[in-house]
Design a protein around this motif. Structure first.
Motif, mmCIF file in Angstrom:
data_model
loop_
_atom_site.group_PDB
_atom_site.id
_atom_site.type_symbol
_atom_site.label_atom_id
_atom_site.label_comp_id
_atom_site.label_asym_id
_atom_site.label_seq_id
_atom_site.Cartn_x
_atom_site.Cartn_y
_atom_site.Cartn_z
ATOM 1 N N ARG A 115 0.894 -9.463 -10.191
ATOM 2 C CA ARG A 115 -0.020 -10.342 -9.447
ATOM 3 C C ARG A 115 -0.017 -10.007 -7.968
ATOM 4 N N ARG A 116 1.163 -9.739 -7.412
ATOM 5 C CA ARG A 116 1.227 -9.350 -5.996
ATOM 6 C C ARG A 116 0.482 -8.034 -5.775
ATOM 7 N N SER A 118 -2.022 -6.867 -7.521
ATOM 8 C CA SER A 118 -3.461 -7.097 -7.638
ATOM 9 C C SER A 118 -4.031 -7.700 -6.355
ATOM 10 N N LYS A 119 -3.243 -8.542 -5.681
ATOM 11 C CA LYS A 119 -3.707 -9.113 -4.410
ATOM 12 C C LYS A 119 -3.828 -8.033 -3.341
ATOM 13 N N ALA A 122 -6.933 -6.070 -4.098
ATOM 14 C CA ALA A 122 -8.130 -6.829 -3.738
ATOM 15 C C ALA A 122 -8.353 -6.815 -2.229
ATOM 16 N N ALA A 123 -7.248 -6.935 -1.455
ATOM 17 C CA ALA A 123 -7.373 -6.905 -0.003
ATOM 18 C C ALA A 123 -7.879 -5.544 0.480
#
Length: 215
Positions: A115-116, A118-119, A122-123
């Motif tokens: 999840r980290r 993927s963030k 995305a950024a």
């Protein structure tokens, strides 16, 4: 080969013999019933490794488009001065179901790490898009004649078709939690059967150890 006469069971009976306890239900209804009965895949076993009891569960809410009624026909109008894409209005009806993702401590750590990551991705993707937009604005400010000549053809040939294609495809977005949710039995069939849906993740909560269920 053995010249023996036998009867082939019907499709519901074959599904029962293959281990499907709810052969007559739709995938989403199977998940609802399994949750109510506290049976696999919601008997407290980790959904990722399937080898140890789950220690945490993540409430994931699935919102599904059930019906949409439209008013008007919409369309695209192209004039000598501008092009307009009109989208008809309408009323939407959505259903909502809570599906718990059960994970052990080790699998939860993998989930948090992905999840980290993927963030971060995305950024970086958003920065790339922002850079492209900034570069276009810079180019447009320095080449106003070019923009004035080619703005309308670009809008007609590129942006309007892309907008219409996006509308035709519906709301099938990709969510980080979706591959994890598909590990649950019947979840893949459930998601593939829907044209428009979105997922909302809650926060991890500890399992109730005495009952091996969510609380």
């Amino acid at each position: 080969a053995c010249s023996t006469t036998f009867t082939v069971p019907n499709s519901l009976k074959l599904k029962e013999q293959s281990g499907d306890p709810y052969p007559h239900l739709r995938p989403i209804e199977k998940i609802r019933q399994a949750l109510a009965d506290r049976v696999p895949p919601f008997d407290g076993t980790c959904h990722r490794c399937g080898a140890v009891p789950a220690e945490f569960y993540l409430p994931v809410r699935l919102h599904v488009m059930e019906e949409r009624s439209t008013a008007g026909h919409g369309g695209v109008w192209v004039t000598p001065w501008f092009a307009v894409a009109h989208v008809p209005g309408g009323i939407e009806q959505w259903s909502s179901d809570a599906i718990p993702l059960l994970l052990c401590g080790k699998c939860k750590a993998v989930f948090d790490a992905e999840r980290r990551l993927s963030k971060v991705r995305a950024a970086l993707r958003n920065l790339l898009y922002a850079g492209i937009v900034a570069a276009f604005i810079w180019f447009a400010c320095r080449n106003m004649e070019f923009v004035a000549v080619f703005a309308k053809p670009i809008a007609v040939v590129v942006f309007i078709p892309l907008f219409l294609i996006a509308r035709l495809k519906g709301s099938r977005q990709r969510f980080f939690v979706e591959p994890w949710l598909r590990r649950i039995e019947w979840a893949s069939d459930m998601l593939d059967a829907e044209d428009e849906y979105f997922l909302h993740m809650g926060k991890f909560k500890p399992m109730a150890r005495s009952t091996a269920s969510v609380t």
